[in-house]
Design a protein around this motif. Structure first.
Motif, PDB file in Angstrom:
ATOM      1  N   LEU A   8       0.979  -1.536  -0.095  1.00 54.69           N
ATOM      2  CA  LEU A   8      -0.322   0.311   0.117  1.00 54.69           C
ATOM      3  C   LEU A   8       0.855   0.755   0.144  1.00 54.69           C
ATOM      4  N   LEU A  58      -7.299   4.528   2.819  1.00 51.55           N
ATOM      5  CA  LEU A  58      -5.459   3.516   3.227  1.00 51.55           C
ATOM      6  C   LEU A  58      -6.762   2.185   4.364  1.00 51.55           C
ATOM      7  N   TRP A  61      -8.487  -0.320   2.902  1.00 50.96           N
ATOM      8  CA  TRP A  61      -7.606  -1.409   2.446  1.00 50.96           C
ATOM      9  C   TRP A  61      -6.779  -2.042   3.433  1.00 50.96           C
TER      10      TRP A  61
END
Length: 145
Positions: A8, A58, A61
């Motif tokens: 990420l 984020l 995720w």
């Protein structure tokens, strides 16, 4: 069956290759993605590589990875120095997380010296340029075996 590793990337990393090449080098994020997928495959991983400039994405995720991935490498960008939300999201999942920074955050401006992610992560790799991502994949291999 290959394990999935999420890689990420946070804000402004989509500008790699153009943004301050003296600090971040000339590789683009696409170059780094290709390197990660190639090395990941050699380590027995499927690399799910993503980038967002939005903190909440984020966080989402990280939660997703917590359910499906063997581990996570995250370059949180500037959010690494400010985001309690990312810190808390990492603490809420059980998969190992390795923090990555292209530059040596401890050799830069003082506001970059503190990481909000580090206390929640398994470890941090910084200062090795884009190779830090490869080091993170090897670290994840070591701790997920």
């Amino acid at each position: 069956m290959a394990q999935t590793i999420f890689v990420l990337n946070g804000p402004n990393l989509n500008a790699l290759g153009k943004r301050e090449p003296g600090i971040y080098g000339g590789k683009t994020l696409k170059d780094i993605e290709a390197d990660c997928k190639s090395v990941g495959e050699s380590l027995g991983f499927v690399v799910d590589f993503r980038q967002s400039n939005h903190e909440g994405v984020l966080v989402d995720w990280l939660h997703e990875a917590g359910d499906v991935a063997a581990g996570i490498a995250i370059n949180p960008g500037a959010y690494g120095h400010t985001s309690i939300a990312l810190h808390d999201a990492i603490r809420a999942i059980s998969v190992p997380v390795v923090e990555v920074h292209i530059s040596n955050i401890h050799a830069r401006e003082e506001f970059r010296h503190k990481s909000m992610i580090a206390p929640a992560a398994k470890g941090m790799i910084c200062g090795f340029g884009p190779y830090g991502y490869i080091l993170a994949l090897h670290a994840l291999k070591s701790i997920t075996q």
